[in-house]
Design an enzyme around this catalytic site. Structure first.
Site, PDB file in Angstrom:
ATOM      1  N   ILE A 166       0.666  -1.741  -0.536  1.00 46.65           N
ATOM      2  CA  ILE A 166       0.125  -0.286   0.349  1.00 46.65           C
ATOM      3  C   ILE A 166       1.207   0.686  -0.223  1.00 46.65           C
ATOM      4  CG2 ILE A 166      -1.771   1.281   1.327  1.00 46.65           C
ATOM      5  CD1 ILE A 166      -2.624  -1.253   2.170  1.00 46.65           C
ATOM      6  N   THR A 186      -6.479  -0.382  10.147  1.00 46.21           N
ATOM      7  CA  THR A 186      -7.301  -1.787   9.541  1.00 46.21           C
ATOM      8  C   THR A 186      -8.785  -2.224  10.757  1.00 46.21           C
ATOM      9  OG1 THR A 186      -6.914  -4.135   9.116  1.00 46.21           O
ATOM     10  CG2 THR A 186      -5.773  -3.635  11.553  1.00 46.21           C
ATOM     11  N   ASP A 187      -9.761  -2.199   9.992  1.00 46.80           N
ATOM     12  CA  ASP A 187     -10.388  -2.624  10.212  1.00 46.80           C
ATOM     13  C   ASP A 187     -10.807  -4.573  10.582  1.00 46.80           C
ATOM     14  OD1 ASP A 187     -10.169  -4.941   7.914  1.00 46.80           O
ATOM     15  OD2 ASP A 187     -12.189  -4.185   6.980  1.00 46.80           O
ATOM     16  N   GLU A 188      -9.626  -5.118  11.246  1.00 45.86           N
ATOM     17  CA  GLU A 188      -9.453  -6.132  11.760  1.00 45.86           C
ATOM     18  C   GLU A 188      -9.534  -5.410  13.047  1.00 45.86           C
ATOM     19  OE1 GLU A 188      -6.730  -9.461  10.782  1.00 45.86           O
ATOM     20  OE2 GLU A 188      -7.274  -8.944   8.561  1.00 45.86           O
ATOM     21  N   TYR A 201      -1.476 -10.281  15.220  1.00 51.03           N
ATOM     22  CA  TYR A 201      -1.422  -8.686  14.127  1.00 51.03           C
ATOM     23  C   TYR A 201      -2.036  -8.047  14.428  1.00 51.03           C
ATOM     24  CZ  TYR A 201      -2.909  -6.572  10.244  1.00 51.03           C
ATOM     25  OH  TYR A 201      -2.899  -5.090   9.505  1.00 51.03           O
ATOM     26  N   LYS A 209      -1.862  -4.179  16.297  1.00 51.51           N
ATOM     27  CA  LYS A 209      -2.307  -3.017  15.239  1.00 51.51           C
ATOM     28  C   LYS A 209      -2.966  -2.425  16.210  1.00 51.51           C
ATOM     29  CE  LYS A 209      -2.395  -2.248  11.727  1.00 51.51           C
ATOM     30  NZ  LYS A 209      -1.124  -1.177  11.353  1.00 51.51           N
TER      31      LYS A 209
HETATM   32  P1  NAD Z   1       3.216  -4.799   3.898  1.00 51.69           P
HETATM   33  O1  NAD Z   1       3.068  -5.918   4.590  1.00 51.69           O
HETATM   34  O2  NAD Z   1       2.891  -5.238   2.445  1.00 51.69           O
HETATM   35  O3  NAD Z   1       4.243  -3.493   3.558  1.00 51.69           O
HETATM   36  C1  NAD Z   1       4.628  -3.131   5.291  1.00 51.69           C
HETATM   37  C2  NAD Z   1       5.764  -2.416   4.837  1.00 51.69           C
HETATM   38  O4  NAD Z   1       6.382  -2.088   6.475  1.00 51.69           O
HETATM   39  C3  NAD Z   1       7.393  -3.148   4.091  1.00 51.69           C
HETATM   40  O5  NAD Z   1       7.872  -2.472   2.361  1.00 51.69           O
HETATM   41  C4  NAD Z   1       7.543  -3.484   5.142  1.00 51.69           C
HETATM   42  O6  NAD Z   1       9.330  -3.487   4.700  1.00 51.69           O
HETATM   43  C5  NAD Z   1       7.875  -2.196   5.734  1.00 51.69           C
HETATM   44  N1  NAD Z   1       8.240  -2.488   7.143  1.00 51.69           N
HETATM   45  C6  NAD Z   1       8.046  -3.451   8.395  1.00 51.69           C
HETATM   46  N2  NAD Z   1       8.495  -3.747   9.353  1.00 51.69           N
HETATM   47  C7  NAD Z   1       9.485  -2.937   9.453  1.00 51.69           C
HETATM   48  C8  NAD Z   1      10.154  -1.752  10.107  1.00 51.69           C
HETATM   49  N3  NAD Z   1      10.523  -2.379  11.594  1.00 51.69           N
HETATM   50  N4  NAD Z   1      10.588  -0.535   9.702  1.00 51.69           N
HETATM   51  C9  NAD Z   1      10.496   0.000   8.922  1.00 51.69           C
HETATM   52  N5  NAD Z   1       9.839  -0.657   7.959  1.00 51.69           N
HETATM   53  C10 NAD Z   1       9.020  -1.618   7.967  1.00 51.69           C
HETATM   54  O7  NAD Z   1       2.155  -4.372   4.181  1.00 51.69           O
HETATM   55  P2  NAD Z   1       0.607  -3.049   3.405  1.00 51.69           P
HETATM   56  O8  NAD Z   1      -0.386  -4.090   3.318  1.00 51.69           O
HETATM   57  O9  NAD Z   1       1.168  -2.572   2.685  1.00 51.69           O
HETATM   58  O10 NAD Z   1       0.101  -2.754   4.655  1.00 51.69           O
HETATM   59  C11 NAD Z   1       1.005  -1.191   5.228  1.00 51.69           C
HETATM   60  C12 NAD Z   1      -0.624  -0.649   6.175  1.00 51.69           C
HETATM   61  O11 NAD Z   1      -1.554  -0.813   5.525  1.00 51.69           O
HETATM   62  C13 NAD Z   1      -0.042  -1.416   7.371  1.00 51.69           C
HETATM   63  O12 NAD Z   1       0.162  -0.810   8.377  1.00 51.69           O
HETATM   64  C14 NAD Z   1      -0.993  -2.671   7.560  1.00 51.69           C
HETATM   65  O13 NAD Z   1      -1.742  -3.164   9.000  1.00 51.69           O
HETATM   66  C15 NAD Z   1      -2.735  -1.786   6.964  1.00 51.69           C
HETATM   67  N6  NAD Z   1      -3.712  -2.299   6.340  1.00 51.69           N
HETATM   68  C16 NAD Z   1      -3.273  -3.232   5.538  1.00 51.69           C
HETATM   69  C17 NAD Z   1      -4.133  -3.948   4.725  1.00 51.69           C
HETATM   70  C18 NAD Z   1      -3.814  -5.111   3.200  1.00 51.69           C
HETATM   71  O14 NAD Z   1      -5.414  -5.313   3.286  1.00 51.69           O
HETATM   72  N7  NAD Z   1      -2.796  -5.084   2.988  1.00 51.69           N
HETATM   73  C19 NAD Z   1      -5.720  -3.089   4.837  1.00 51.69           C
HETATM   74  C20 NAD Z   1      -5.766  -2.464   6.262  1.00 51.69           C
HETATM   75  C21 NAD Z   1      -4.769  -1.406   6.694  1.00 51.69           C
HETATM   76  O1  DAU Z   2      -8.444  -6.357   6.723  1.00 52.55           O
HETATM   77  C1  DAU Z   2      -7.983  -5.563   6.460  1.00 52.55           C
HETATM   78  C2  DAU Z   2      -6.600  -6.982   5.990  1.00 52.55           C
HETATM   79  O2  DAU Z   2      -6.815  -7.399   5.439  1.00 52.55           O
HETATM   80  C3  DAU Z   2      -5.339  -6.394   6.486  1.00 52.55           C
HETATM   81  O3  DAU Z   2      -5.058  -5.592   7.599  1.00 52.55           O
HETATM   82  C4  DAU Z   2      -4.215  -7.633   6.701  1.00 52.55           C
HETATM   83  O4  DAU Z   2      -3.260  -6.636   7.046  1.00 52.55           O
HETATM   84  C5  DAU Z   2      -4.433  -7.725   5.374  1.00 52.55           C
HETATM   85  O5  DAU Z   2      -3.648  -8.975   5.217  1.00 52.55           O
HETATM   86  C6  DAU Z   2      -5.291  -9.179   5.590  1.00 52.55           C
HETATM   87  O6  DAU Z   2      -6.145  -9.225   6.197  1.00 52.55           O
HETATM   88  P1  DAU Z   2      -6.945 -10.676   5.745  1.00 52.55           P
HETATM   89  O7  DAU Z   2      -6.180 -11.823   6.543  1.00 52.55           O
HETATM   90  O8  DAU Z   2      -8.337 -10.536   6.168  1.00 52.55           O
HETATM   91  O9  DAU Z   2      -6.415 -10.413   4.474  1.00 52.55           O
HETATM   92  P2  DAU Z   2      -5.968 -12.481   3.238  1.00 52.55           P
HETATM   93  O10 DAU Z   2      -5.514 -12.060   2.711  1.00 52.55           O
HETATM   94  O11 DAU Z   2      -4.413 -12.865   4.091  1.00 52.55           O
HETATM   95  O12 DAU Z   2      -6.805 -13.506   3.424  1.00 52.55           O
HETATM   96  C7  DAU Z   2      -7.738 -12.527   3.095  1.00 52.55           C
HETATM   97  C8  DAU Z   2      -8.990 -14.411   2.581  1.00 52.55           C
HETATM   98  O13 DAU Z   2      -9.233 -15.539   2.533  1.00 52.55           O
HETATM   99  C9  DAU Z   2      -9.079 -15.060   4.677  1.00 52.55           C
HETATM  100  O14 DAU Z   2      -9.985 -15.259   5.257  1.00 52.55           O
HETATM  101  C10 DAU Z   2      -8.289 -16.207   4.857  1.00 52.55           C
HETATM  102  C11 DAU Z   2      -8.428 -16.517   2.642  1.00 52.55           C
HETATM  103  N1  DAU Z   2      -7.547 -17.129   3.089  1.00 52.55           N
HETATM  104  C12 DAU Z   2      -6.026 -17.255   3.135  1.00 52.55           C
HETATM  105  C13 DAU Z   2      -5.198 -16.942   2.125  1.00 52.55           C
HETATM  106  C14 DAU Z   2      -3.716 -16.866   2.417  1.00 52.55           C
HETATM  107  C15 DAU Z   2      -7.471 -18.257   1.872  1.00 52.55           C
HETATM  108  O15 DAU Z   2      -8.358 -19.332   1.909  1.00 52.55           O
HETATM  109  N2  DAU Z   2      -6.703 -19.386   1.881  1.00 52.55           N
HETATM  110  C16 DAU Z   2      -5.126 -18.942   1.556  1.00 52.55           C
HETATM  111  O16 DAU Z   2      -3.883 -18.705   1.290  1.00 52.55           O
END
Ligand code: NAD
Ligand code: DAU
Length: 338
Positions: free
Chosen positions: A13, A126-128, A151, A155
């Site tokens: 992101i 996050t909504d989690e 996780y 958060k």
């Molecule tokens: P990601 O895992 O793709 O990226 C995380 C980044 O943080 C990486 O570039 C990593 O190198 C860096 N990082 C990790 N530990 C670090 C540290 N100690 N110091 C400096 N940098 C560090 O994550 P993402 O999916 O891009 O998520 C970004 C943010 O958004 C997170 O805070 C996550 O909780 C939040 N978020 C993610 C989602 C989702 O669906 N992916 C949804 C809602 C919120």
């Molecule tokens: O809701 C926001 C969150 O969404 C973020 O805060 C997290 O950083 C992000 O990782 C994501 O969390 P989820 O656990 O919801 O995402 P994930 O992609 O891991 O899984 C989505 C759904 O799919 C969940 O119900 C688990 C399921 N899943 C996931 C994987 C990786 C499977 O069934 N098989 C899989 O191999």
């Protein structure tokens, strides 16, 4: 010119955010502080790396000395904290790094922000944090926090720490809580890219439990536009939910990907469920819509196609990732699930 510290800007992101912002504006300077963990990839920033108002600093947000040095060196007045360990399954394999980065790292940033009197600190959450929903209802900003995974509990702790800095020290903190993102540059441990890539490689698609868990999906650009708006106009001390009201069952997403790629459902493999697996997430985003005028522009049906096409067009990007440490992670996690 604003000097904006963006942490975690080499991840999914954060890199989409930097690429988007540097395209939109030339008058802000982005300082990207990233540790480059397994999830951080500078290749994600190839469109931004040569821009004059982009700077990269490799470092760890838990390292207070380094963080203070960065604040001092670039006269940081604005912070957007994306940096985190972000994958629920990894937090089940080992929780310590989640506590260290997500909680201690956020605390280090907040302390530095206080010392250098920043003007806005946006904590990307996050909504989690709200836990799990039954078949009906939506998460609002006043839903009590009730995280279920290591996780999400890390958060939540970070959110509470950030809010405490607002209440105690008057630090101008604002928090966004977004639902599940999808789009280009997402690391293939997450559901959508993992399924696309396995499908392209004719590998089994591991669906946890009965596949009926529900997530509320948002295209990453819509999330980043909302972050930008909250960063510019959000009221300090407030939480803003972000979501696009696009609930989907996991199994329906998997079937859609198979169909899009012309593959058969025999690739689906139901595997042991994720421990503590939250059943359903769904976001009420009326606050950000009514107060700040945000609304999502991408529909799932259209943007999932764009996303699949991106992975088809960028095989080198993900082939490099899955040929490394990823193999070991995949065997450890999925070897135990089958
Ligand atoms: P990601 O895992 O793709 O990226 C995380 C980044 O943080 C990486 O570039 C990593 O190198 C860096 N990082 C990790 N530990 C670090 C540290 N100690 N110091 C400096 N940098 C560090 O994550 P993402 O999916 O891009 O998520 C970004 C943010 O958004 C997170 O805070 C996550 O909780 C939040 N978020 C993610 C989602 C989702 O669906 N992916 C949804 C809602 C919120
Ligand atoms: O809701 C926001 C969150 O969404 C973020 O805060 C997290 O950083 C992000 O990782 C994501 O969390 P989820 O656990 O919801 O995402 P994930 O992609 O891991 O899984 C989505 C759904 O799919 C969940 O119900 C688990 C399921 N899943 C996931 C994987 C990786 C499977 O069934 N098989 C899989 O191999």
């Amino acid at each position: 010119m604003k000097n904006i510290l963006v942490t975690g800007g080499a991840g999914f992101i954060g890199s989409n955010y930097i690429n988007f912002i540097l395209n939109e504006r030339e008058d802000d300077r982005i300082i990207n502080l990233d540790k480059l963990t397994y999830a951080g990839n500078l290749e994600n920033l190839k469109d931004s790396e040569n821009k004059p108002n982009y700077i990269f600093e490799k470092g760890d947000i838990t390292n207070s000395e380094f963080v203070n040095y960065v604040f001092r060196k670039y006269e940081i007045k604005y912070v957007i904290n994306f940096a985190a360990e972000s994958h629920v399954d990894r937090s089940i394999l080992g929780s310590e790094i989640f506590f260290r980065t997500n909680v201690i790292g956020t605390n280090v940033l907040l302390e530095a922000a206080r010392r250098y009197t920043v003007e806005k600190f946006l904590q990307v959450s996050t909504d989690e944090v709200y836990g799990s929903l039954g078949p009906t209802g939506l998460f609002t900003e006043s839903t009590p926090v009730a995280p279920n995974s290591p996780y999400s509990s890390s958060k939540t702790s970070a959110d509470l720490m950030a809010l405490s800095f607002y209440h105690t020290f008057g630090l101008p903190v604002v928090i966004t809580r977004c639902s599940n993102n999808y789009g280009p540059l997402q690391f293939p441990e997450k559901l959508i890219p993992l399924m696309i890539i396995n499908c392209l490689n004719n590998k089994k698609l591991p669906v946890y439990g009965d596949g009926l868990n529900v997530r509320d999906w948002i295209y990453v650009i819509d999330h980043n536009k909302a972050i930008d708006l909250v960063f510019e106009k959000g009221r300090v001390g407030e939480v803003y939910n972000i979501g696009a009201s696009q609930e989907m069952k996991n199994i329906d997403i998997v079937k859609l990907i198979l169909k899009h790629l012309g593959k058969g459902e025999e690739l689906i493999e139901y595997v042991k469920d994720r421990p503590g697996h939250d059943r359903r997430y769904a976001i009420d985003s009326s606050k950000i819509q009514n107060e700040l005028g945000w609304k999502p522009s991408f529909r799932f049906e259209e943007a999932i196609g764009k996303t699949i096409d991106w992975y088809l067009d960028n095989k080198n990007w993900w082939q490099r990732i899955i040929s490394g440490e990823y193999q070991k992670y995949y065997e450890t996690l999925y070897g135990n699930r089958i």
